[in-house]
Structure formats: C-alpha cells, structure tokens
Design an enzyme around this catalytic site. Structure first.
Site, PDB file in Angstrom:
ATOM      1  N   CYS A  13       0.871  -1.173   0.000  1.00 17.24           N
ATOM      2  CA  CYS A  13       0.000   0.000   0.000  1.00 17.24           C
ATOM      3  C   CYS A  13       0.910   1.226   0.000  1.00 17.24           C
ATOM      4  O   CYS A  13       2.132   1.096  -0.049  1.00 17.24           O
ATOM      5  CB  CYS A  13      -1.009  -0.008   1.147  1.00 17.24           C
ATOM      6  SG  CYS A  13      -0.336   0.089   2.807  1.00 17.24           S
ATOM      7  N   CYS A  87      -2.075   1.444  -4.200  1.00 18.08           N
ATOM      8  CA  CYS A  87      -0.819   2.128  -4.545  1.00 18.08           C
ATOM      9  C   CYS A  87      -0.777   2.505  -6.012  1.00 18.08           C
ATOM     10  O   CYS A  87       0.185   3.107  -6.479  1.00 18.08           O
ATOM     11  CB  CYS A  87       0.404   1.313  -4.140  1.00 18.08           C
ATOM     12  SG  CYS A  87       0.683  -0.187  -5.067  1.00 18.08           S
ATOM     13  N   CYS A  91       3.235   0.674  -8.199  1.00 19.00           N
ATOM     14  CA  CYS A  91       3.648  -0.708  -7.986  1.00 19.00           C
ATOM     15  C   CYS A  91       4.252  -1.263  -9.267  1.00 19.00           C
ATOM     16  O   CYS A  91       3.584  -1.282 -10.295  1.00 19.00           O
ATOM     17  CB  CYS A  91       2.444  -1.574  -7.591  1.00 19.00           C
ATOM     18  SG  CYS A  91       1.745  -1.119  -6.008  1.00 19.00           S
TER      19      CYS A  91
END
Length: 139
Positions: A13, A87, A91
């Site tokens: 996250c 996120c 990512c």
C-alpha cells in the site's frame, strides 16, 4: 517441503502503515511457515498507524514492533503473489507474477472504530488467500 515450494506474498500500500501491515500480520498468523510474507509501501510512513496496532491487538495479533518498509523491485521479483491496496501505478509489474488488487478503505487518520471493519475484511480475504495458495494438507 523445499523453499521453492513455499509461496511468497507481498502486500503493498502507499504508506505500509495500515492495510498492508494488517494483511501481512494475518497471513503470518494464519499460515505460519507455509508462506513467506512481505509488506511494503510506495511512500512508507514513519510508523505503523497506532489505531491499526490497537485493532490488531484486539484479535490477538501483535504488530507493535513492525515498521513501514519501502517497496523495492527486489521484493516484487522475489514474490509469487503481489497484492496491492491503493498504490496505483507506483507498484512495479513483472511478467509471471500473480497480481491482486484489494480495494479497501484507507485507515490513515481513522480511529480504532473505523479500522475494525477494514481489519475484519482483510482477515476474510487473507483466509481465502491461504486456502488458495497454502491449504493445510489433509490426511
């Protein structure tokens, strides 16, 4: 069982201070050494959210000693399953990895009352994940 047969999961996250910490703690708690667990954040906070620590303590999981960790390419490459929680595009994506995106409310700035339903939903999803990737061997 060799190390290569042990699935590895990375929870990501933004701050690695709430959702990914709860998910990693539940997976470790429920699967033990049947799964390798990592968590990280694209912009890690200085500390784990105290309301998250309190909410997890209520269900007997101690994460008070955990610290947010920065997301690295190496952590993604070393994981079989990457579970993102808000996120977005930060990512990294690699071929051959299994990606899941869990849309969950962000507990940042929330009290323990608001964290409990998020915690409970994460626990449910982690239990389903364990059944999927690391089921208990039946005699």
């Amino acid at each position: 069982m060799s190390d290569t047969a042990t699935p590895s999961v990375l929870f990501v996250c933004v701050h690695n201070a709430g959702r990914s910490q709860m998910a990693a703690a539940f997976l470790t708690h429920l699967a033990g050494d049947r799964v390798r667990v990592r968590s990280a954040g694209s912009a890690p906070a200085d500390a784990v959210n105290p309301a998250v620590v309190d909410a997890m303590a209520e269900v007997g999981v101690d994460i008070a000693a955990e610290v947010p960790k920065v997301l690295t390419v190496e952590a993604v490459q070393a994981s079989d399953v990457v579970i993102t929680m808000g996120c977005g595009d930060t990512c990294p994506v690699f071929p051959g990895k299994r990606y899941l995106d869990w849309e969950l409310p962000d507990p940042a700035g929330q009290g323990v009352e608001a964290v409990r339903p998020i915690r409970d939903e994460i626990e449910k999803r982690v239990r389903d994940l364990v059944d999927d990737i690391a089921p208990v061997a039946r005699p």
